[in-house]
Design a protein around this motif. Sequence first.
Motif, mmCIF file in Angstrom:
data_model
loop_
_atom_site.group_PDB
_atom_site.id
_atom_site.type_symbol
_atom_site.label_atom_id
_atom_site.label_comp_id
_atom_site.label_asym_id
_atom_site.label_seq_id
_atom_site.Cartn_x
_atom_site.Cartn_y
_atom_site.Cartn_z
ATOM 1 N N ILE A 56 0.853 -1.200 0.000
ATOM 2 C CA ILE A 56 0.000 0.000 0.000
ATOM 3 C C ILE A 56 0.889 1.251 0.000
ATOM 4 O O ILE A 56 0.664 2.197 -0.772
ATOM 5 N N LEU A 57 1.951 1.238 0.854
ATOM 6 C CA LEU A 57 2.876 2.382 0.912
ATOM 7 C C LEU A 57 3.515 2.638 -0.457
ATOM 8 O O LEU A 57 3.642 3.779 -0.894
ATOM 9 N N LEU A 58 3.867 1.547 -1.121
ATOM 10 C CA LEU A 58 4.475 1.671 -2.457
ATOM 11 C C LEU A 58 3.519 2.330 -3.432
ATOM 12 O O LEU A 58 3.913 3.176 -4.235
ATOM 13 N N LEU A 59 2.268 1.911 -3.358
ATOM 14 C CA LEU A 59 1.248 2.507 -4.240
ATOM 15 C C LEU A 59 1.105 4.004 -3.965
ATOM 16 O O LEU A 59 1.005 4.816 -4.892
ATOM 17 N N ILE A 60 1.131 4.367 -2.658
ATOM 18 C CA ILE A 60 1.038 5.793 -2.285
ATOM 19 C C ILE A 60 2.233 6.552 -2.863
ATOM 20 O O ILE A 60 2.091 7.640 -3.425
ATOM 21 N N CYS A 61 3.430 5.926 -2.747
ATOM 22 C CA CYS A 61 4.647 6.549 -3.279
ATOM 23 C C CYS A 61 4.509 6.828 -4.779
ATOM 24 O O CYS A 61 4.936 7.885 -5.267
ATOM 25 N N VAL A 62 3.919 5.889 -5.490
ATOM 26 C CA VAL A 62 3.739 6.056 -6.941
ATOM 27 C C VAL A 62 2.880 7.281 -7.205
ATOM 28 O O VAL A 62 3.194 8.119 -8.062
ATOM 29 N N VAL A 63 1.804 7.395 -6.432
ATOM 30 C CA VAL A 63 0.898 8.545 -6.596
ATOM 31 C C VAL A 63 1.670 9.846 -6.310
ATOM 32 O O VAL A 63 1.575 10.823 -7.069
ATOM 33 N N ILE A 64 2.479 9.819 -5.204
ATOM 34 C CA ILE A 64 3.246 11.012 -4.840
ATOM 35 C C ILE A 64 4.240 11.376 -5.955
ATOM 36 O O ILE A 64 4.381 12.545 -6.319
ATOM 37 N N ILE A 65 4.893 10.361 -6.506
ATOM 38 C CA ILE A 65 5.854 10.616 -7.595
ATOM 39 C C ILE A 65 5.161 11.348 -8.748
ATOM 40 O O ILE A 65 5.682 12.315 -9.299
ATOM 41 N N ILE A 66 3.949 10.888 -9.075
ATOM 42 C CA ILE A 66 3.203 11.541 -10.169
ATOM 43 C C ILE A 66 2.944 13.011 -9.821
ATOM 44 O O ILE A 66 3.183 13.909 -10.640
ATOM 45 N N ILE A 67 2.475 13.213 -8.564
ATOM 46 C CA ILE A 67 2.159 14.591 -8.139
ATOM 47 C C ILE A 67 3.416 15.466 -8.186
ATOM 48 O O ILE A 67 3.406 16.573 -8.710
ATOM 49 N N VAL A 68 4.540 14.916 -7.653
ATOM 50 C CA VAL A 68 5.808 15.657 -7.611
ATOM 51 C C VAL A 68 6.233 16.051 -9.024
ATOM 52 O O VAL A 68 6.665 17.172 -9.283
ATOM 53 N N PHE A 69 6.062 15.138 -9.940
ATOM 54 C CA PHE A 69 6.406 15.394 -11.340
ATOM 55 C C PHE A 69 5.591 16.527 -11.929
ATOM 56 O O PHE A 69 6.112 17.448 -12.560
ATOM 57 N N LEU A 70 4.291 16.424 -11.675
ATOM 58 C CA LEU A 70 3.388 17.433 -12.245
ATOM 59 C C LEU A 70 3.670 18.827 -11.687
ATOM 60 O O LEU A 70 3.502 19.821 -12.375
ATOM 61 N N ASN A 71 4.113 18.892 -10.413
ATOM 62 C CA ASN A 71 4.360 20.184 -9.775
ATOM 63 C C ASN A 71 5.824 20.630 -9.846
ATOM 64 O O ASN A 71 6.190 21.630 -9.234
ATOM 65 N N LYS A 72 6.609 19.877 -10.567
ATOM 66 C CA LYS A 72 8.023 20.195 -10.784
ATOM 67 C C LYS A 72 8.789 20.432 -9.468
ATOM 68 O O LYS A 72 9.595 21.348 -9.328
#
Lengths: 326, 175
Positions: A68-84
């Motif tokens: 579950i933590l890994l899945l959350i990390c994936v979501v965070i990575i996407i967000i971090v990318f989008l917000n540069k």
Amino acid sequence: MNVVTIFSIILFGIIIFLIIRTLTKSFKFSAKNNKVQIDNNKVLEYKNLIDNNKSLKTTDKIRAFILILLLICVVIIIIVFLNKINPIFIIILTVILSIIYIVINAKYTKDFKISIVSEALKHYDANLSYNPSLGIPRNDYIYADFENFDRYTSEDLISGNILNCPFIMSDVKTEIVEKDNEGRTNYITVFSGVVAKINLNKNINSFIYIINNSLRLFDGKYKINIDNESFTQRYDTYSDNEVLTMRILTPNVTTSILDMENKTGIKFEIKISNDIIFFRFYTNDLFDAGQSTQKSAENLVYSIELIDDMKNIIASILEVLQDTEV
Amino acid sequence: MKLYIILGILAVIIIWFICTLNKFIYLRRRIDRSKSLIDVYLKNRFDLIPNLVECCKGYSNYEKNTLTEIAKLRSSYEKNNDEESGEKLNNHYKKLVALIENYPELKAGENFLNLQKNLEKVESEIAASRRIYINDITRYNTLTKSIPANIIAKIFNYEELSYPILETEEIKINF
């Protein structure tokens, strides 16, 4: 694009691949073998067996939590990318979590095999024992003469007696080694599945080879026509002794072979060489731990039912062999 | 272009013709072979008769006639090797097998137990070779009836065959 961005994309891809692979692996049996009718009572029985093992249950919970933590990390990575935003922290965290997940998953699989599979097998037949680190000896597989190979690996050995005949069964993988034009070594898998070997108490001094015809491109030498239309539609039979083959492949035996395929949906080969029967199943590894207790229990039921179906075929062959002189 | 198409079609027809004809020849040869296979095993069955008679002699005083008759029929079959004497011998053999059931003391003898194993083996071989023969005939008959192979069957006189005679039936050895 800077190095961190490229690294993040690669990591993101790896994580997605790992998650998909893990999830699909646990559904392999039900997806590939959609004909399998699994007895729900048996699944419940084995589920209880897994649930009663406290250490395994704890490992399973930790494993699920990290996933579950890994899945959350994936979501965070996407967000971090989008917000540069600089993603270095989340990348390090994801790498650490991935490593922990791989280690815990390996521990779960090992514990599952050692404690649950042995117990489930004893529950099915007290004569059978299980050793995950051993396999069918290479020479035994060579004796069966299925194919030529360079590399051989075998694990998850089940041994004991079936109908008073010595029996071994394990996962087997064979590969051939090839070198390409640039001198790189490639390993090509020839067979990956499950192999069983049963020593008969009678020597037929001959060979009989039954193979699902979808596994064979051309008719070989010594082909024999069996007088069972549904059987010949699905299987090719080869032997150097036609009369003996007809004596052994009675309607009872051919029906039990067809029943096994209908029930499991697995393609397989049977080879009787002198006093040994070999079964070769084109299936995933048996007794693998699933991604959930339910899946692990289903895999257990599935694996044990495969042994049971094989036992029916062996019983019908033994019946013929015991009744008559060969 | 048209010529090539016609030649192509002709080539396909000729290849099909040759292949189908070869299949007929192959199946007829197989039938002959499986028929002779049955004969071999029937001979094995009849070869066991003297041993069977010998085993029964001491016990079955009442069935002396049957034993003498069987001995005669066997020599007649060996001389003539025809279907009629084969069938007669077979009927008497069946009677003899049935008679043995009445003599429990005979069944306990070591010689008889060995003989019983041989009898079981030969009966199983007859049953298997009979299945091969029937299977070959079925495949051949199916081909003679199927379209368009039936055209070749008619041209070359490959007629439908009948199934085997009773002589080859398996006899259950349940002593």
